[in-house]
Design an enzyme around this catalytic site. Structure first.
Site, PDB file in Angstrom:
ATOM      1  CE  LYS A   4      56.170  44.148  32.543  1.00  0.00           C
ATOM      2  NZ  LYS A   4      56.238  45.670  31.991  1.00  0.00           N
TER       3      LYS A   4
ATOM      4  NE  ARG B  48      52.660  52.153  33.281  1.00  0.00           N
ATOM      5  CZ  ARG B  48      52.938  51.125  32.465  1.00  0.00           C
ATOM      6  NH1 ARG B  48      51.933  50.288  32.394  1.00  0.00           N
ATOM      7  NH2 ARG B  48      53.892  50.655  32.181  1.00  0.00           N
TER       8      ARG B  48
ATOM      9  CE1 TYR C 186      32.593  22.900  45.540  1.00  0.00           C
ATOM     10  CE2 TYR C 186      34.178  23.471  43.687  1.00  0.00           C
ATOM     11  CZ  TYR C 186      33.923  22.981  44.964  1.00  0.00           C
ATOM     12  OH  TYR C 186      34.790  22.620  45.850  1.00  0.00           O
TER      13      TYR C 186
ATOM     14  CG  MET D  44      42.045  26.036  43.977  1.00  0.00           C
ATOM     15  SD  MET D  44      42.059  26.005  45.845  1.00  0.00           S
ATOM     16  CE  MET D  44      40.812  27.006  46.426  1.00  0.00           C
TER      17      MET D  44
END
Ligand SMILES: *Cc1c(COP(=O)(O)O)cnc(C)c1O
Length: 350
Positions: A42, A136, A252, A300
């Site tokens: 997954k 769950r 930053y 980023m």
């Protein structure tokens, strides 16, 4: 425009050690004793790429593949027969049932409602999740006598351990409850253990195990140390180097201020690639074992490092971004699962 000019190679790369991946599957299959190991693939094989990982796992001998969503089936089915793919979230709608039938993947039924929906769509082979304490997904043990469950054609009857990475009485209790469920629910095979569950021993292996994390290099319990190899390696290039004078601030909000002259390098990886801000100052990138401390906030698309330990490096040189998920010191506030699944698209495409 020169459309036939090839796209240049990317300035960051993820390398998946496919030999290590295959070896990890074989080790987990052997540790599963008489049971056979499947594979949780997954979330794009935990961030490492279904197209890279699934063929390797298949060729190593893996026969059952677990995904969470129907949207993940087609990518896996490009490499293995769809009837070997189990979809953990089960069926939520008629559209899910219709898709399951047309592609041939197998739903893990999680509730009486899901069981009714699957039967109403024509039924057929499915798996069934029983809840034994994680609360769950899964039917509760009290629901096991419901006629709709009796009508299902269940291959794998499974449950999921809540705290397999801890040594707790809960593990044995959950195994006991699965055995109880197995007495009253017709099925072909039983399954309980994830990666950490395999390390608990053969009493937890039943017929099929479902490792994920450990395939990809995670070591959730000490018993697996020495059996599991690192799989993921991340590297990025220096884009630019600059000389800082005392008082110059980096990044930053200027959270790092140089107090001596220093040479720094701006490296092509940032939080969009999964190198999150929590891995910033206090941590280092590496070049041939030499640590290059991170300066200022992670951006980023880039991060700035101190090149004092590697004065020979310049633009274009490749830097190692530590991604050994077995090393707790690297993880800060991230779990090893998160370290893998945050890997960004720009790395996966590389
Ligand atoms: C993700 C998942 C696994 C794999 O767990 P790991 O801890 O990564 O080995 C096994 N079973 C189920 C139901 C899962 O959701």
């Amino acid at each position: 425009m020169h459309p036939d000019t090839p796209q240049p190679p990317p300035s960051l790369r993820l390398t998946v050690d496919t030999d290590a991946l295959a070896a990890n599957w074989r080790a987990l299959d052997a540790l599963s004793g008489a049971a056979s190991a499947g594979a949780a693939v997954k979330a794009d094989a935990y961030g490492l790429g279904v197209d890279t990982c699934v063929p390797v796992l298949r060729d190593a001998g893996c026969e059952t593949f677990f995904v969470a969503h129907w949207s993940e089936v087609a990518g896996v089915a490009a490499h293995v027969p769809a009837d070997r793919i189990a979809v953990l979230h089960g069926v939520l709608s008629e559209a899910d049932c219709a898709y399951a039938r047309s592609i041939g993947a197998v739903p893990v039924i999680n509730s009486l409602d899901q069981a009714r929906l699957w039967q109403a769509s024509g039924g057929g082979r499915c798996h069934l999740m029983v809840d034994t304490g994680i609360n769950r997904l899964g039917i509760s043990l009290g629901e096991s006598g419901d006629p709709v469950i009796g009508g299902l054609a269940i291959d794998i009857l499974m449950s999921h351990l809540a705290s397999a990475d801890e040594t707790t009485a809960m593990n044995r209790m959950q195994a006991e409850l699965l055995r109880e469920a197995a007495d009253s629910i017709a099925h072909q095979r039983l399954s309980l253990a994830n990666s950490a569950g395999i390390a608990l021993g053969e009493a937890f292996a039943f017929d099929v195990t479902r490792p994920g994390l450990a395939l990809y290099g995670g070591v959730p319990r000490a018993e697996l140390e020495g059996h599991i190899r690192q799989v993921a390696r991340v590297e990025a290039q220096i884009i630019q180097c600059r000389q800082l004078a005392p008082g110059d601030a980096v990044g930053y909000n200027g959270t790092f201020i140089a107090n001596t002259p220093m040479r720094v390098g701006t490296v092509s990886i940032g939080y969009a690639d999964g190198f999150l801000r929590s891995r910033g100052p206090g941590n280092a990138l590496l070049h041939q074992g030499r640590p290059l401390p991170i300066l200022g906030k992670v951006s980023m698309d880039m991060v700035v490092t101190d090149l004092a330990a590697a004065p020979d490096l310049g633009p274009g040189d490749w830097i190692e971004v530590p991604w050994n998920i077995a090393d707790a010191a690297q993880q800060n506030t991230l779990s090893p699962y998160e370290m893998l699944t945050v890997l960004g698209r720009r790395l996966r495409g590389a």
